[in-house]
Write a protein that holds these residues in place. Structure first.
Motif, mmCIF file in Angstrom:
data_model
loop_
_atom_site.group_PDB
_atom_site.id
_atom_site.type_symbol
_atom_site.label_atom_id
_atom_site.label_comp_id
_atom_site.label_asym_id
_atom_site.label_seq_id
_atom_site.Cartn_x
_atom_site.Cartn_y
_atom_site.Cartn_z
ATOM 1 N N UNK B 50 -3.145 4.338 1.681
ATOM 2 C CA UNK B 50 -4.597 4.344 1.817
ATOM 3 C C UNK B 50 -4.897 3.347 2.938
ATOM 4 N N UNK B 54 -3.679 6.964 6.543
ATOM 5 C CA UNK B 54 -3.821 7.874 5.400
ATOM 6 C C UNK B 54 -3.622 9.337 5.817
ATOM 7 N N UNK B 55 -3.885 9.629 7.090
ATOM 8 C CA UNK B 55 -3.740 11.012 7.562
ATOM 9 C C UNK B 55 -2.344 11.293 8.103
ATOM 10 N N UNK B 57 0.081 12.854 7.094
ATOM 11 C CA UNK B 57 0.553 14.247 6.980
ATOM 12 C C UNK B 57 0.040 15.126 8.116
ATOM 13 N N UNK B 58 -0.980 14.640 8.847
ATOM 14 C CA UNK B 58 -1.443 15.405 10.006
ATOM 15 C C UNK B 58 -0.479 15.288 11.179
ATOM 16 N N UNK B 64 4.979 15.161 3.245
ATOM 17 C CA UNK B 64 4.283 13.874 3.101
ATOM 18 C C UNK B 64 3.386 13.914 1.863
ATOM 19 N N UNK B 65 3.360 12.800 1.158
ATOM 20 C CA UNK B 65 2.467 12.669 -0.007
ATOM 21 C C UNK B 65 1.476 11.543 0.227
ATOM 22 N N UNK B 66 0.383 11.591 -0.482
ATOM 23 C CA UNK B 66 -0.509 10.428 -0.503
ATOM 24 C C UNK B 66 -0.127 9.561 -1.693
ATOM 25 N N UNK B 67 -0.694 8.377 -1.755
ATOM 26 C CA UNK B 67 -0.507 7.500 -2.909
ATOM 27 C C UNK B 67 -1.762 6.665 -3.049
ATOM 28 N N UNK B 68 -2.032 6.217 -4.252
ATOM 29 C CA UNK B 68 -3.171 5.328 -4.463
ATOM 30 C C UNK B 68 -2.911 4.007 -3.734
ATOM 31 N N UNK B 69 -3.981 3.303 -3.408
ATOM 32 C CA UNK B 69 -3.891 2.063 -2.638
ATOM 33 C C UNK B 69 -2.906 1.074 -3.266
ATOM 34 N N UNK B 71 0.075 1.533 -4.401
ATOM 35 C CA UNK B 71 1.055 2.051 -5.376
ATOM 36 C C UNK B 71 2.193 2.799 -4.701
ATOM 37 N N UNK B 74 5.730 2.449 -5.899
ATOM 38 C CA UNK B 74 5.955 3.048 -7.217
ATOM 39 C C UNK B 74 6.119 4.557 -7.079
ATOM 40 N N UNK B 75 5.294 5.169 -6.244
ATOM 41 C CA UNK B 75 5.421 6.612 -5.999
ATOM 42 C C UNK B 75 6.790 6.899 -5.373
#
Lengths: 364, 250
Positions: B50, B54-55, B57-58, B64-69, B71, B74-75
């Motif tokens: 975050x 954050x982009x 994957x563009x 590519x994955x996102x993750x909470x700020x 975390x 852990x992901x």
């Protein structure tokens, strides 16, 4: 030793506490990734998984926090694994961030809440006071998930296995509700050795882009219209769950003048309440939501043709009452009896409440 | 004619959203080159933070994955434990890694998770508009330190690799800067080693990259590079902070 009934299922009944049975059920369902953080009264889950997961070639990891645990589940799910975490009320509050992300990213996962009394640190006694949190979303954003509430150890086993299938079917987290009593009590259970589960192919999983275009898992849509479209898609999915995932159980409601509505452990107590009332000549019945979301509104509404009054019984201050009133639509009185703080109600106190209600409503 | 320099396969041919003079583009390019050179594109999963990246994957031409700020580690842990055959890297900014995600990064490092962490330190929160980061320099003016960061008030700038070096299970920790071709080449060497360690199963690696943020430093892009040389590097010394990968297990 386990006996095989010829269908790949174990037929032997074994004595297990709810927490351990739930853990074994998850393994039977094909869960090979468990991430957890200790909290009472669900510690048997982490201890059990620590022992069993390596035996079945799975992953057990004690995380540094509930936040980390649910995000490890996020990661495992994102690469296609059946993953689970469990906790108890204060820990579930911390996991809500991750649950919102799981829902937003459309990732399947099973999260078990062995509820204890709150708010805050509360106590370690059993409670149902996370009903709102469980059924209304809990985390941020417009999301929903199926919430299954067990009332016996065997049911906890069956619902946990089902939870993995539901999670995969919708690519959505599923909550299993247990509580401090159910988690600790021992009952004979049958755990299927190879549960017949329905784990679909997961072409959306991040498994490396070999042989396909790269893909991503995300819930971020900076363009408002894109995010609205994503929300519309999610809402359509939740509407489908509301149609297809309604689960409830009834006891002697066909001729009931008064219907008790209860879920989880309290429904067990209410079964005894119904028996005692019937012995005293009162036509009482029990309506038990098994899925508390989606709530069985229509099935409960149908009972008002016959029933004169309703008593909602919960180990909280009356959270499910709102759903029951929505179902009954003001056509019949809906009253509430509950205990909080980890106090489990006695059969006799509920019986007395029903008798008072009948007098007030003039039902003989 | 022989092409001597071209777009890595791991980098998509798209326009960037980053500000002029920002370091993220350089870091993306370096990662893409390394992923190509190691031949791991088809089993790599990146995790975008975050924040400004954050982009991700563009831009990256792999999963590519996102993750909470915060975390992200852990992901990454969940991914790597579930699928050890994948090459998993987390891409994190200073707020993500050194503030909200401090617990996650320390414990992922302390467990020796076999992942690679790309830590982009520009000393400021970019995406949210230039607030103080744990790595903001003393005296540096940001939106939330309008009179300059004062250590007595909000603590001193946090040295992440040094902090992680005390964790027994971290394998490779380095700090590089993106302010000159020479330093960028060194950054690539360090990053490549960090990825290589994961490929070889040597454990947790993290490379901190001192990166310019002209927009929120309030300077011209070229001055931002000078700023790194004159102000940032003296506070955050460059080099390999820990390399346990060469030691044989007894």
């Amino acid at each position: 030793m386990a006996k095989n009934d010829g269908n790949g299922a174990r037929s032997e009944r074994i004595l297990m506490c709810g927490n351990e049975a739930m853990a074994e059920a998850a393994i039977a369902a094909g869960c090979r990734c468990y991430f957890g953080y200790p909290i009472t009264p669900q510690n048997e889950v982490t201890a059990y998984m620590a022992k069993r997961m390596p035996e079945v070639g799975g992953v057990f990891l004690q995380s540094e926090s509930e936040l980390a645990a649910v995000n490890m589940v996020f990661g495992a799910s994102a690469v296609g694994a059946r993953a689970m975490t469990s906790s108890s009320s204060p820990g579930i509050s911390l996991k809500q961030e991750g649950i919102s992300y799981l829902a937003g990213c459309e990732l399947p996962a099973v999260i078990a809440n062995v509820m204890r009394g709150g708010p805050g640190l509360g106590g370690i006694g059993p409670s149902q006071s996370d009903y709102f949190q469980a059924t209304r979303g809990g985390g941020h954003g417009d999301y929903r998930h199926v919430v299954l509430a067990a009332s016996a150890v065997q049911e906890l086993v069956d619902l946990t296995i089902e939870a993995f299938d539901i999670a995969d079917r919708y690519r959505n987290p599923v909550l299993v509700l247990s509580d401090g009593v159910l988690g600790q009590m021992m009952e004979p259970v049958v755990i299927p050795e190879h549960a017949e589960t329905h784990e679909p192919e997961k072409p959306w999983a991040l498994t490396g882009c070999k042989g396909r275009e790269p893909q991503w898992i995300k819930s971020l849509y900076l363009n408002e219209h894109d995010l609205e479209r994503h929300n519309q898609k999610l809402q359509a999915k939740y509407a489908q769950m509301e149609c297809d995932e309604v689960r409830y159980d009834t006891r002697q409601i066909e001729d009931a003048d008064v219907v008790l509505v209860a879920f989880g452990m309290v429904a067990r107590i209410c079964r005894s309440v119904v028996r005692v009332l019937r012995e005293r000549g009162v036509r009482a019945g029990l309506f038990r939501p098994i899925a508390v979301w989606p709530f069985p509104y229509e099935a409960l509404r149908a009972t008002r043709e016959r029933a004169q009054a309703y008593l909602v019984v919960e180990m909280n201050a009356g959270q499910m009452v709102e759903d029951v009133r929505l179902a009954i639509e003001g056509r019949r009185p809906v009253e509430f009896y509950g205990r909080t703080g980890g106090v489990v109600m006695e059969v006799e106190e509920v019986v007395a409440e029903v008798e008072k209600l009948l007098v007030r409503e003039g039902v003989s | 004619m022989q092409a001597v320099y071209q777009r890595p396969e791991s980098l998509k041919d798209v326009e960037t959203h980053y500000c002029a003079g920002c370091g993220h583009g350089i870091v993306h390019r370096l990662i893409a080159e390394i992923v190509d050179e190691l031949g791991i594109r088809e089993r790599t999963v990146g995790i975008a933070p975050v924040g400004c990246a954050v982009l991700g994957y563009d831009y990256f031409n792999f999963d590519v994955s996102e993750a909470a700020h915060g975390r992200t580690p852990a992901v990454a842990t969940g991914m790597k434990r579930a699928r050890p055959d994948l090459i998993v890297f987390s891409y994190q900014g200073d707020g993500d890694l050194a503030a909200i995600g401090t617990a996650e990064i320390i414990h992922a490092g302390n467990r020796g998770e076999n992942i690679t962490v790309v830590f982009v330190n520009n000393g400021v929160y970019g995406m949210t508009g230039g607030q103080m980061a744990p790595t903001t320099l003393e005296g540096q003016v940001t939106k939330t330190t309008p009179r300059g960061r004062m250590a007595d008030d909000v603590g001193a700038p946090l040295k992440v690799p040094e902090m992680l070096a005390v964790c027994d299970r971290t394998a490779f920790l380095a700090r590089c800067a993106l302010n000159s071709p020479k330093n960028i080449r060194a950054a690539k060497r360090a990053l490549k080693k960090a990825f290589q360690y994961q490929v070889e199963g040597k454990g947790f690696s993290l490379v901190e990259l001192l990166s310019p943020c002209p927009t929120y430093w309030g300077v011209e892009p070229l001055d931002a590079l000078k700023w790194i040389e004159e102000k940032v590097i003296p506070r955050y010394p460059l080099g390999v902070i820990k390399d346990a990968g060469t030691q044989e297990t007894p």
